[in-house]
Design a protein around this motif. Structure first.
Motif, PDB file in Angstrom:
ATOM      1  N   GLY A 115       8.027   1.833   2.134  1.00  0.00           N
ATOM      2  CA  GLY A 115       8.818   1.817   0.914  1.00  0.00           C
ATOM      3  C   GLY A 115       9.259   0.404   0.594  1.00  0.00           C
ATOM      4  N   ALA A 116      10.431   0.293  -0.005  1.00  0.00           N
ATOM      5  CA  ALA A 116      11.001  -1.004  -0.340  1.00  0.00           C
ATOM      6  C   ALA A 116      12.518  -0.878  -0.323  1.00  0.00           C
ATOM      7  N   LYS A 117      13.178  -1.932   0.084  1.00  0.00           N
ATOM      8  CA  LYS A 117      14.636  -1.908   0.192  1.00  0.00           C
ATOM      9  C   LYS A 117      15.319  -1.663  -1.153  1.00  0.00           C
ATOM     10  N   LYS A 118      14.638  -1.954  -2.265  1.00  0.00           N
ATOM     11  CA  LYS A 118      15.267  -1.839  -3.580  1.00  0.00           C
ATOM     12  C   LYS A 118      14.837  -0.604  -4.361  1.00  0.00           C
ATOM     13  N   CYS A 119      13.966   0.221  -3.824  1.00  0.00           N
ATOM     14  CA  CYS A 119      13.544   1.441  -4.516  1.00  0.00           C
ATOM     15  C   CYS A 119      14.586   2.529  -4.262  1.00  0.00           C
ATOM     16  N   ILE A 120      14.959   3.291  -5.298  1.00  0.00           N
ATOM     17  CA  ILE A 120      16.052   4.264  -5.201  1.00  0.00           C
ATOM     18  C   ILE A 120      15.794   5.332  -4.137  1.00  0.00           C
ATOM     19  N   PRO A 121      14.643   6.062  -4.146  1.00  0.00           N
ATOM     20  CA  PRO A 121      14.436   7.065  -3.101  1.00  0.00           C
ATOM     21  C   PRO A 121      14.359   6.430  -1.704  1.00  0.00           C
ATOM     22  N   CYS A 122      13.860   5.192  -1.641  1.00  0.00           N
ATOM     23  CA  CYS A 122      13.788   4.488  -0.352  1.00  0.00           C
ATOM     24  C   CYS A 122      15.198   4.194   0.159  1.00  0.00           C
ATOM     25  N   LYS A 123      16.089   3.808  -0.750  1.00  0.00           N
ATOM     26  CA  LYS A 123      17.485   3.564  -0.372  1.00  0.00           C
ATOM     27  C   LYS A 123      18.129   4.844   0.144  1.00  0.00           C
TER      28      LYS A 123
ATOM     29  N   HIS B 149       8.119   6.557  18.027  1.00  0.00           N
ATOM     30  CA  HIS B 149       8.262   5.264  17.351  1.00  0.00           C
ATOM     31  C   HIS B 149       8.510   5.552  15.873  1.00  0.00           C
ATOM     32  N   ILE B 150       9.688   5.188  15.374  1.00  0.00           N
ATOM     33  CA  ILE B 150      10.067   5.381  13.978  1.00  0.00           C
ATOM     34  C   ILE B 150      10.110   3.997  13.333  1.00  0.00           C
ATOM     35  N   VAL B 151       9.307   3.796  12.280  1.00  0.00           N
ATOM     36  CA  VAL B 151       9.137   2.467  11.696  1.00  0.00           C
ATOM     37  C   VAL B 151       9.322   2.516  10.182  1.00  0.00           C
ATOM     38  N   PHE B 152      10.061   1.541   9.641  1.00  0.00           N
ATOM     39  CA  PHE B 152      10.133   1.352   8.194  1.00  0.00           C
ATOM     40  C   PHE B 152       9.398   0.061   7.865  1.00  0.00           C
ATOM     41  N   ILE B 153       8.515   0.119   6.879  1.00  0.00           N
ATOM     42  CA  ILE B 153       7.799  -1.067   6.424  1.00  0.00           C
ATOM     43  C   ILE B 153       8.103  -1.269   4.946  1.00  0.00           C
ATOM     44  N   ASP B 154       8.686  -2.414   4.619  1.00  0.00           N
ATOM     45  CA  ASP B 154       8.946  -2.776   3.233  1.00  0.00           C
ATOM     46  C   ASP B 154       7.658  -3.358   2.670  1.00  0.00           C
ATOM     47  N   VAL B 155       6.976  -2.578   1.827  1.00  0.00           N
ATOM     48  CA  VAL B 155       5.671  -3.010   1.314  1.00  0.00           C
ATOM     49  C   VAL B 155       5.790  -4.071   0.234  1.00  0.00           C
TER      50      VAL B 155
ATOM     51  N   PHE C  36      -2.504   1.093   4.660  1.00  0.00           N
ATOM     52  CA  PHE C  36      -2.169   2.496   4.875  1.00  0.00           C
ATOM     53  C   PHE C  36      -2.547   3.386   3.686  1.00  0.00           C
ATOM     54  N   GLY C  37      -3.184   2.829   2.670  1.00  0.00           N
ATOM     55  CA  GLY C  37      -3.620   3.611   1.521  1.00  0.00           C
ATOM     56  C   GLY C  37      -2.461   4.169   0.705  1.00  0.00           C
ATOM     57  N   ILE C  38      -1.439   3.357   0.474  1.00  0.00           N
ATOM     58  CA  ILE C  38      -0.236   3.792  -0.222  1.00  0.00           C
ATOM     59  C   ILE C  38      -0.470   3.785  -1.730  1.00  0.00           C
ATOM     60  N   ARG C  39      -0.130   4.897  -2.388  1.00  0.00           N
ATOM     61  CA  ARG C  39      -0.233   5.008  -3.840  1.00  0.00           C
ATOM     62  C   ARG C  39       1.139   4.986  -4.491  1.00  0.00           C
ATOM     63  N   THR C  40       2.153   5.418  -3.760  1.00  0.00           N
ATOM     64  CA  THR C  40       3.511   5.465  -4.281  1.00  0.00           C
ATOM     65  C   THR C  40       4.482   5.278  -3.126  1.00  0.00           C
ATOM     66  N   ILE C  41       5.707   4.842  -3.457  1.00  0.00           N
ATOM     67  CA  ILE C  41       6.722   4.716  -2.414  1.00  0.00           C
ATOM     68  C   ILE C  41       7.917   5.580  -2.763  1.00  0.00           C
ATOM     69  N   PRO C  42       8.588   6.090  -1.747  1.00  0.00           N
ATOM     70  CA  PRO C  42       8.239   5.998  -0.334  1.00  0.00           C
ATOM     71  C   PRO C  42       7.100   6.954   0.035  1.00  0.00           C
ATOM     72  N   THR C  43       6.380   6.589   1.071  1.00  0.00           N
ATOM     73  CA  THR C  43       5.362   7.440   1.687  1.00  0.00           C
ATOM     74  C   THR C  43       5.622   7.452   3.180  1.00  0.00           C
ATOM     75  N   GLN C  44       5.605   8.645   3.761  1.00  0.00           N
ATOM     76  CA  GLN C  44       5.790   8.780   5.201  1.00  0.00           C
ATOM     77  C   GLN C  44       4.474   9.261   5.812  1.00  0.00           C
ATOM     78  N   ILE C  45       4.089   8.616   6.903  1.00  0.00           N
ATOM     79  CA  ILE C  45       2.859   8.975   7.601  1.00  0.00           C
ATOM     80  C   ILE C  45       3.203   9.233   9.061  1.00  0.00           C
ATOM     81  N   PHE C  46       2.710  10.349   9.584  1.00  0.00           N
ATOM     82  CA  PHE C  46       2.927  10.728  10.976  1.00  0.00           C
ATOM     83  C   PHE C  46       1.607  10.581  11.727  1.00  0.00           C
ATOM     84  N   PHE C  47       1.673   9.873  12.859  1.00  0.00           N
ATOM     85  CA  PHE C  47       0.495   9.625  13.693  1.00  0.00           C
ATOM     86  C   PHE C  47       0.710  10.256  15.068  1.00  0.00           C
ATOM     87  N   ASN C  48      -0.352  10.840  15.622  1.00  0.00           N
ATOM     88  CA  ASN C  48      -0.249  11.387  16.980  1.00  0.00           C
ATOM     89  C   ASN C  48      -0.356  10.268  18.016  1.00  0.00           C
TER      90      ASN C  48
END
Length: 140
Positions: A41-49, A67-73, A83-95
């Protein structure tokens, strides 16, 4: 006294060096050997906030378990295409093998994140809220 004019190439180099200085290294994400949840996401996007306090809480609660990670795109521009992001926020879970098992676009509530991690075999955390003993919101 003559004025020096800064050329466009110098400005581009300056911008790139500032951008690179702010960018972080996420090459080890997803972390092999552990379940990883990435919120892009991004620190300034409303749903991300709106998700920021949830992510901070879960990062602490799952320390050593997942491992829980936030990446400001917006600051780490190379991560969105990676990560093939089309919109933010996007959450991806990896095994544990680093394979994507689930993806969600938009705000994602805490209960859904906890439920998804539990389905992936991660034990629910017992204690959160800055070290004060209290359970996460009740999950049945």
């Amino acid at each position: 006294m003559a004025k020096k004019i800064v050329g466009p190439a110098v400005l581009v180099l300056l911008f790139l060096s500032i951008s690179l200085a702010c960018a972080q290294d996420f090459s080890a994400v997803p972390e092999k050997g552990t379940v990883t949840m990435v919120d892009l996401g991004a620190k300034k996007c409303i749903p991300c906030k709106m998700m920021a306090p949830i992510m901070e809480k879960l990062e602490k609660a799952y320390e050593g378990k997942a491992h829980i990670v936030f990446i400001d795109v917006w600051k780490n521009r190379g991560q969105a295409p990676r990560f093939g992001i089309r919109t933010i926020p996007t959450q991806i879970f990896f095994n544990e093998n680093g394979e994507e098992v689930w993806r969600h676009e938009g705000f994602l509530e805490e209960k859904t994140i906890v439920d998804r991690l539990t389905e992936m075999g991660v034990k629910k955390p017992d204690i959160v809220n800055n070290g004060v003993s209290s359970c996460l919101i009740p999950y049945s």
